[in-house]
Enzyme design. Structure first.
Site, PDB file in Angstrom:
ATOM      1  N   THR A  97       0.631  -1.127   0.038  1.00 18.59           N
ATOM      2  CA  THR A  97      -0.031  -0.034  -0.053  1.00 18.59           C
ATOM      3  C   THR A  97       0.916   1.343   0.056  1.00 18.59           C
ATOM      4  OG1 THR A  97      -1.894  -0.988   1.120  1.00 18.59           O
ATOM      5  CG2 THR A  97      -1.382   1.299   1.423  1.00 18.59           C
ATOM      6  N   ALA A  99      -3.132  -3.293  -2.118  1.00 18.47           N
ATOM      7  CA  ALA A  99      -4.049  -3.975  -1.760  1.00 18.47           C
ATOM      8  C   ALA A  99      -5.208  -2.535  -2.424  1.00 18.47           C
ATOM      9  CB  ALA A  99      -4.461  -3.777  -0.345  1.00 18.47           C
ATOM     10  N   HIS A 128      -7.056 -10.887  -0.826  1.00 18.73           N
ATOM     11  CA  HIS A 128      -6.376 -10.405   0.447  1.00 18.73           C
ATOM     12  C   HIS A 128      -7.097 -11.122   1.445  1.00 18.73           C
ATOM     13  CE1 HIS A 128      -3.980  -8.462   3.273  1.00 18.73           C
ATOM     14  NE2 HIS A 128      -3.963  -7.260   2.688  1.00 18.73           N
ATOM     15  N   ASN A 179      -3.662 -10.235   7.210  1.00 20.27           N
ATOM     16  CA  ASN A 179      -3.396  -8.943   7.999  1.00 20.27           C
ATOM     17  C   ASN A 179      -4.557  -8.327   8.722  1.00 20.27           C
ATOM     18  OD1 ASN A 179      -0.947  -9.394   6.838  1.00 20.27           O
ATOM     19  ND2 ASN A 179      -0.724  -7.782   5.433  1.00 20.27           N
ATOM     20  N   TYR A 184      -7.811  -8.039   7.782  1.00 23.02           N
ATOM     21  CA  TYR A 184      -8.798  -7.328   6.883  1.00 23.02           C
ATOM     22  C   TYR A 184     -10.258  -8.382   6.843  1.00 23.02           C
ATOM     23  CZ  TYR A 184      -5.116  -4.069   6.308  1.00 23.02           C
ATOM     24  OH  TYR A 184      -4.447  -2.987   6.553  1.00 23.02           O
ATOM     25  N   ARG A 204      -3.714 -14.604  -0.377  1.00 25.21           N
ATOM     26  CA  ARG A 204      -2.922 -14.438   0.797  1.00 25.21           C
ATOM     27  C   ARG A 204      -3.332 -14.497   2.154  1.00 25.21           C
ATOM     28  NH1 ARG A 204       1.155  -9.210   2.392  1.00 25.21           N
ATOM     29  NH2 ARG A 204       2.824 -10.513   1.739  1.00 25.21           N
ATOM     30  N   ASN A 221      -1.190 -11.594  14.270  1.00 26.22           N
ATOM     31  CA  ASN A 221      -2.438 -11.279  15.054  1.00 26.22           C
ATOM     32  C   ASN A 221      -2.470  -9.551  14.782  1.00 26.22           C
ATOM     33  OD1 ASN A 221      -0.201 -10.363  16.361  1.00 26.22           O
ATOM     34  ND2 ASN A 221      -0.790 -11.101  18.326  1.00 26.22           N
ATOM     35  N   GLY A 245       8.775  -7.196   0.321  1.00 33.94           N
ATOM     36  CA  GLY A 245       8.050  -5.893   0.342  1.00 33.94           C
ATOM     37  C   GLY A 245       9.053  -4.772   0.695  1.00 33.94           C
TER      38      GLY A 245
HETATM   39  C1  LIG Z   1       4.703   0.133   3.081  1.00 37.38           C
HETATM   40  C2  LIG Z   1       4.081  -1.273   3.303  1.00 37.38           C
HETATM   41  C3  LIG Z   1       2.733  -1.378   2.819  1.00 37.38           C
HETATM   42  C4  LIG Z   1       2.053  -2.646   2.890  1.00 37.38           C
HETATM   43  N1  LIG Z   1       0.775  -3.011   2.210  1.00 37.38           N
HETATM   44  C5  LIG Z   1       0.383  -4.033   2.121  1.00 37.38           C
HETATM   45  C6  LIG Z   1      -0.815  -4.556   1.385  1.00 37.38           C
HETATM   46  O1  LIG Z   1      -1.256  -3.502   0.660  1.00 37.38           O
HETATM   47  N2  LIG Z   1      -1.129  -5.715   1.310  1.00 37.38           N
HETATM   48  C7  LIG Z   1      -0.439  -6.670   1.969  1.00 37.38           C
HETATM   49  O2  LIG Z   1      -1.230  -7.898   1.722  1.00 37.38           O
HETATM   50  N3  LIG Z   1       0.454  -6.598   2.790  1.00 37.38           N
HETATM   51  C8  LIG Z   1       1.057  -5.167   2.698  1.00 37.38           C
HETATM   52  N4  LIG Z   1       2.192  -4.992   3.266  1.00 37.38           N
HETATM   53  C9  LIG Z   1       2.904  -6.415   4.192  1.00 37.38           C
HETATM   54  C10 LIG Z   1       3.875  -6.702   2.973  1.00 37.38           C
HETATM   55  O3  LIG Z   1       3.520  -7.339   1.597  1.00 37.38           O
HETATM   56  C11 LIG Z   1       4.871  -7.480   3.443  1.00 37.38           C
HETATM   57  O4  LIG Z   1       4.239  -8.972   3.895  1.00 37.38           O
HETATM   58  C12 LIG Z   1       5.639  -7.032   4.782  1.00 37.38           C
HETATM   59  O5  LIG Z   1       6.300  -5.890   4.439  1.00 37.38           O
HETATM   60  C13 LIG Z   1       6.654  -8.051   5.404  1.00 37.38           C
HETATM   61  O6  LIG Z   1       7.713  -8.385   4.212  1.00 37.38           O
HETATM   62  P1  LIG Z   1       8.988  -7.615   3.885  1.00 37.38           P
HETATM   63  O7  LIG Z   1       9.664  -8.179   5.418  1.00 37.38           O
HETATM   64  O8  LIG Z   1       9.697  -8.192   2.737  1.00 37.38           O
HETATM   65  O9  LIG Z   1       8.769  -6.220   3.812  1.00 37.38           O
HETATM   66  C14 LIG Z   1       2.515  -3.705   3.394  1.00 37.38           C
HETATM   67  C15 LIG Z   1       3.837  -3.579   4.016  1.00 37.38           C
HETATM   68  C16 LIG Z   1       4.642  -2.330   3.966  1.00 37.38           C
HETATM   69  C17 LIG Z   1       6.162  -2.089   4.473  1.00 37.38           C
END
Ligand SMILES: Cc1cc2nc3c(=O)[nH]c(=O)nc-3n(C[C@H](O)[C@H](O)[C@H](O)COP(=O)(O)O)c2cc1C
Length: 360
Positions: free
Chosen positions: A28, A59, A173, A176, A178, A225, A231, A316
């Site tokens: 996001t 998302a 989705h 997380n 939602y 996902r 949690n 991410g």
């Molecule tokens: C800025 C940001 C926005 C995110 N937005 C979403 C999202 O829109 N949908 C989602 O399923 N997870 C979202 N996440 C979680 C990431 O997809 C990912 O699972 C999380 O950052 C852990 O992975 P990483 O350690 O590689 O960053 C977001 C994480 C970050 C940091």
């Protein structure tokens, strides 16, 4: 000799031929003004696209009740479909494979984001503790049983719209905290109808959405996902292993393309801790492609692929800050550091498309 970079080996995901296993995780970015995908996203996503690389969008809301954050994109109107098209085209032009993450926040919202200032919808009327994560959360309204088909239909239509916009598929989705997670987890779901109570009942909404979406666009274009072990937003489960295994097995019935699971070590938002849990039983149970995400760096991503703990790894924060992440992994190059303070700002450039590429 062991491969030094299993992440950079090809992989056949259903009908898609991936040239490497470094996936852009859904992120996001709050730069879709008025829920409308913007032209600056063309550059952002195409910067991260590679020939045969899989990208997942941020998302994307399935309806006008789906939002809970500023300036997140949607895919429920004709205008939104049109606005996604040039973004998808740009990714395709670079040979990328692009999935749209379709999303409804449920109770992770407040009156200000809802049509006519109404209460957000959920499995429950229990709200998130006001002030959690620094937000004011409005108390939700529990969906009546007879309203659930309309919610499922919103996901179905959003999936159809995503295909019309040119996406190669959708990721539902279900993670997380939602709305789908609010049905899956017993910390939140306190329903007494056939969408609550037993494990089977709590998983019913997720599976009905999967079924509707797979029937609409084909299971070979559908991923989901889950963050069974997390949690986030007060959405936990008393038996995450049983929940994960039940879902992994049940999903096989719909022949979907992939299951994308957030690593249990990501127990708290943004932090990585020790955990007794493993996603391996879920991977073993599920017949399709298994994507793992959460706290990965190059070395443990390579290890996970080499050890068959995951087929693909979604990155991410590292991919956010390194538009050429697969190339950097290939060359064992240094990485740009991410700047958390610009993750969610509305600026169309800063912290978005201005992370530098490797100079080679
Ligand atoms: C800025 C940001 C926005 C995110 N937005 C979403 C999202 O829109 N949908 C989602 O399923 N997870 C979202 N996440 C979680 C990431 O997809 C990912 O699972 C999380 O950052 C852990 O992975 P990483 O350690 O590689 O960053 C977001 C994480 C970050 C940091």
């Amino acid at each position: 000799m062991a491969l030094t970079n299993p992440l950079l080996t090809p992989y056949k995901m259903g009908t898609f031929s991936l040239s490497h296993r470094v996936v852009l995780a859904p992120l996001t970015r709050n730069r879709s003004y008025g829920n409308m995908p913007q032209p600056h996203a063309i550059l952002y996503y195409s910067q991260r696209a590679t020939e045969g690389g899989l990208l997942i969008t941020e998302a994307t809301g399935v309806s006008d009740t789906a939002q809970g954050y500023p300036e997140t994109p949607g895919i429920w109107t004709k205008e939104q479909i049109e606005a996604w098209k040039p973004i998808v085209n740009a990714v395709h032009k670079k040979g990328g494979i692009f999935f749209c993450q379709i999303w409804h926040v449920g109770r992770v919202s407040s009156y200000a984001y809802q049509p006519n200032g109404e209460a957000p919808i959920s499995s429950t009327d229990k709200g998130i503790t006001p002030g959690l994560d620094g937000e004011y959360w409005s108390p939700p309204r529990r969906l009546r049983t007879e309203e659930i088909p309309a919610l499922i239909n919103d996901f179905r239509l959003a999936a159809r719209n995503a295909i019309d916009a040119g996406f190669d598929g959708v990721e539902i989705h279900g993670a997380n905290g939602y709305i789908i997670d609010q049905f899956l987890k017993d910390q939140v779901n306190d329903r007494t109808d056939h969408y609550g109570g037993t494990l089977e009942n709590r998983c019913r909404l997720a599976l009905e959405i999967v079924e509707a979406v797979a029937n609409e666009i084909g299971g070979d274009k559908v991923g989901i996902r889950l963050s069974t072990f997390a949690n986030y937003l007060e959405c936990g489960d008393s038996n995450p292993e049983a929940l994960g295994l039940y879902m992994a097995n049940a999903l096989n019935k719909y022949g979907i393309l992939y299951l994308h699971v957030v690593e249990p070590r990501m127990v708290k938002h943004g932090s990585e801790g020790e955990t007794p849990y493993s996603t391996l039983p879920m991977k073993k149970a599920f017949n399709g492609t298994f994507i793992s995400a959460g706290g990965y760096k190059k070395d443990d991503g390579n290890k996970a692929v080499a050890g068959e703990k995951a087929d693909l790894i979604a990155f991410g924060r590292l991919f956010l800050a390194n538009p050429d992440l697969p190339k950097r992994f290939e060359l064992h190059a240094d990485l740009n550091k991410y700047n958390r303070s610009t993750f969610y700002i509305p600026d169309p450039v800063v912290g978005y498309t201005d992370y530098p590429f490797l100079e080679v």
